[in-house]
Scaffold this active site. Structure first.
Site, PDB file in Angstrom:
ATOM      1  N   ASP A  48       0.838  -1.200   0.000  1.00  0.00           N
ATOM      2  CA  ASP A  48       0.000   0.000   0.000  1.00  0.00           C
ATOM      3  C   ASP A  48       0.880   1.260   0.000  1.00  0.00           C
ATOM      4  O   ASP A  48       0.382   2.379  -0.100  1.00  0.00           O
ATOM      5  CB  ASP A  48      -1.004   0.006   1.165  1.00  0.00           C
ATOM      6  CG  ASP A  48      -0.342   0.092   2.531  1.00  0.00           C
ATOM      7  OD1 ASP A  48       0.895  -0.031   2.616  1.00  0.00           O
ATOM      8  OD2 ASP A  48      -1.080   0.283   3.525  1.00  0.00           O
ATOM      9  N   GLU A 185       9.473  -4.400  10.284  1.00  0.00           N
ATOM     10  CA  GLU A 185       9.932  -3.183   9.610  1.00  0.00           C
ATOM     11  C   GLU A 185      10.609  -2.243  10.599  1.00  0.00           C
ATOM     12  O   GLU A 185      10.036  -1.906  11.646  1.00  0.00           O
ATOM     13  CB  GLU A 185       8.747  -2.461   8.935  1.00  0.00           C
ATOM     14  CG  GLU A 185       9.175  -1.151   8.264  1.00  0.00           C
ATOM     15  CD  GLU A 185       8.130  -0.528   7.369  1.00  0.00           C
ATOM     16  OE1 GLU A 185       7.072  -1.147   7.154  1.00  0.00           O
ATOM     17  OE2 GLU A 185       8.385   0.585   6.874  1.00  0.00           O
TER      18      GLU A 185
END
Ligand code: KIV
Length: 284
Positions: A48, A185
């Site tokens: 996204d 992440e």
């Protein structure tokens, strides 16, 4: 050499067992997908992040399911071998279980092999529901961009022992809920290492050091197409931004100086036809 086949979850697990690193890349279109697949990446994520890299939004929050489906379809059409993961955009899975299953199903319908969503223990039930519907899920922990505002921006997560422990517990909750793996992440290498040791599913890192089973990078960062700030962890392998700028500048110059199109780029009518046309136009 054995014939190259479509990558499956079993292949990814085998790589993990054999200690072979898994190569994962974020991309959004047919051309790049074809090239990355040809180059031999194991996995592709339609992220996204396309909200920021492709659509020019300041964050990933405005990205819709329709945006994701259009780009996922394009990528799927370009890929023969890589395992394809579709990212679930903001508010496509948070509000209800029904939404989560339906939207994960829509990504699978256009040809994704799994979906990715952000969140840990608080998302475990959602993950379970999607997995029970027969859809493989990869979790996403650490810096989760859909929650950047709550996390205080795009900063490293899990630097102190307590927050690091929460990430490890979240990873365990995702594994328990049936996720096939987790993406970490922007976390310290020690945290990614501990998640990898404390769980038995697939672990991936984007800015989390070397100890995970696989690595992920954005194609924009790899190719040198990042227009904003490239994260410190992202290695750049080409400088396409400079090459593209240079190509556009030279094109502008050529057209303005009437150097393009030169004779080699021009088509002409069949022999004798122009003369006939001039007669028809009464110009002769
Ligand atoms: O959308 C995306 O590209 C991602 C990566 C930043 C991990 O989720």
């Amino acid at each position: 050499m054995s014939e190259r086949k479509k990558v499956t979850i079993r292949d990814l697990m085998r790589k993990k067992e054999n200690g072979e690193k898994i190569v994962w890349v974020v991309l959004y279109d047919w051309t790049t997908a074809r090239l990355a697949d040809q180059a031999g990446v194991d996995m592709i994520l339609i992220g996204d992040s396309l909200g920021m890299t492709i659509l020019g939004y300041p964050s990933t929050l405005p990205v819709t399911m329709d945006d994701m489906l259009r780009h996922a379809g394009a990528v799927v059409r370009g890929v023969k071998y890589a395992f394809i993961v579709g990212d679930m955009p903001f508010m496509s899975y948070q509000a209800s279980e029904e939404d989560a299953i339906r939207n994960a199903g829509r990504l699978m319908s256009v040809g994704c092999d799994a979906v990715k969503l952000e969140g840990g223990a608080e998302m475990a039930e959602r993950v379970r529901a999607i997995v029970d519907a027969g859809i493989p899920v990869i979790g996403h922990l650490g810096l989760t961009p859909q929650k950047a505002s709550m996390l205080g921006g795009f900063t490293v997560q899990g630097r102190d022992a307590e927050s690091a422990k929460r990430i490890i517990d979240d990873a365990k909750a995702l594994e328990e809920a049936g996720a096939i793996g987790v993406l970490l992440e922007n976390v310290p290498a020690e945290v990614a290492k501990e998640v990898t040791e404390e769980t038995s599913f697939l672990t991936f890192s984007i800015g989390g050091g070397v100890e995970t089973h696989g690595q992920l990078l954005l194609s924009h960062d790899i190719l040198g197409l990042t227009l904003g700030v490239r994260p410190k962890f992202a290695k750049q392998y080409a400088d396409l931004k400079e090459q593209i700028l240079d190509a556009f500048k030279r094109y502008c110059e050529d057209v303005r100086e009437k150097k393009y199109p030169s004779e080699e780029y021009v088509v002409h009518m069949k022999e004798g036809e122009y003369e006939k046309l001039l007669k028809l136009l009464k110009k002769e």
